[in-house]
Design an enzyme around this catalytic site. Sequence first.
Site, PDB file in Angstrom:
ATOM      1  N   GLY A   1       0.788  -1.237   0.000  1.00  0.00           N
ATOM      2  CA  GLY A   1       0.000   0.000   0.000  1.00  0.00           C
ATOM      3  C   GLY A   1       0.813   1.276   0.000  1.00  0.00           C
ATOM      4  N   SER A   2       0.460   2.252  -0.841  1.00  0.00           N
ATOM      5  CA  SER A   2       1.291   3.441  -0.962  1.00  0.00           C
ATOM      6  C   SER A   2       0.769   4.359  -2.053  1.00  0.00           C
ATOM      7  CB  SER A   2       2.719   3.018  -1.306  1.00  0.00           C
ATOM      8  OG  SER A   2       2.689   2.047  -2.333  1.00  0.00           O
ATOM      9  N   ARG A   3       1.633   5.325  -2.455  1.00  0.00           N
ATOM     10  CA  ARG A   3       1.301   6.185  -3.590  1.00  0.00           C
ATOM     11  C   ARG A   3       2.588   6.716  -4.214  1.00  0.00           C
ATOM     12  NH1 ARG A   3      -0.480  11.685  -0.632  1.00  0.00           N
ATOM     13  NH2 ARG A   3       0.799  13.134  -1.844  1.00  0.00           N
TER      14      ARG A   3
END
Length: 217
Positions: free
Chosen positions: A185-187
């Site tokens: 999970g991240s961006r």
Amino acid sequence: MFHKEGAKIILISTTLTVVLLLVIDHFITLPWLRMGTMLVVLFFLVMILQFFRNPKRAVDISDNHIIAPVDGKVVVIEEVYEAEYFKDQRLQVSIFMSPINVHVTRYPVNGRINFSKYHPGKYLVAWHPKASTENERTTVVVENRIFGEILYRQIAGALAKRIVNYAEAGMQVVQGTDAGFIKFGSRVDLFLPLGTEINVQLNQKAVGGKTIIATKS
């Protein structure tokens, strides 16, 4: 095909799954309970395998466009002040990755790596306004012959506990090739020159290595 960054986790998870299935088969006698428990164990293994998948994609390599570095949803398109490297106004395009997205990071353009830096930090949720400046992150600047310098930033989210970045200053890189990985999970934020023609819209689904984020004629 799976990403090399998942090799250890996949091996451990597969081994543990086999052991658990043998234990369940031996100790749980009720057929419905045995089958249900086995399915739960297999479900978690499948989730881990899908997270580390690394699909091969045919990339349309061109210096006249910038491609999405990751899979996910476009959550930000706005003019901002980039304070770390450029120290001026830039167009920011941010892509949020959920746990079910492919988490491979790909180089958005061809060019030379002029800057690459890792920053330890917090683990705020990836869409938090302060995530890009306070979370664990890496900042990479690639100089492209058409667009000049563009910056992309890998940002850890609430679940991501390790960012992998292969970019090193001085490297020549090819658009669409493997630039790193962000676990769980991240961006990724892109910072582009003002006046760049943006080809995506808010909430649009982006496909890493395929979706064209911006063009220049």
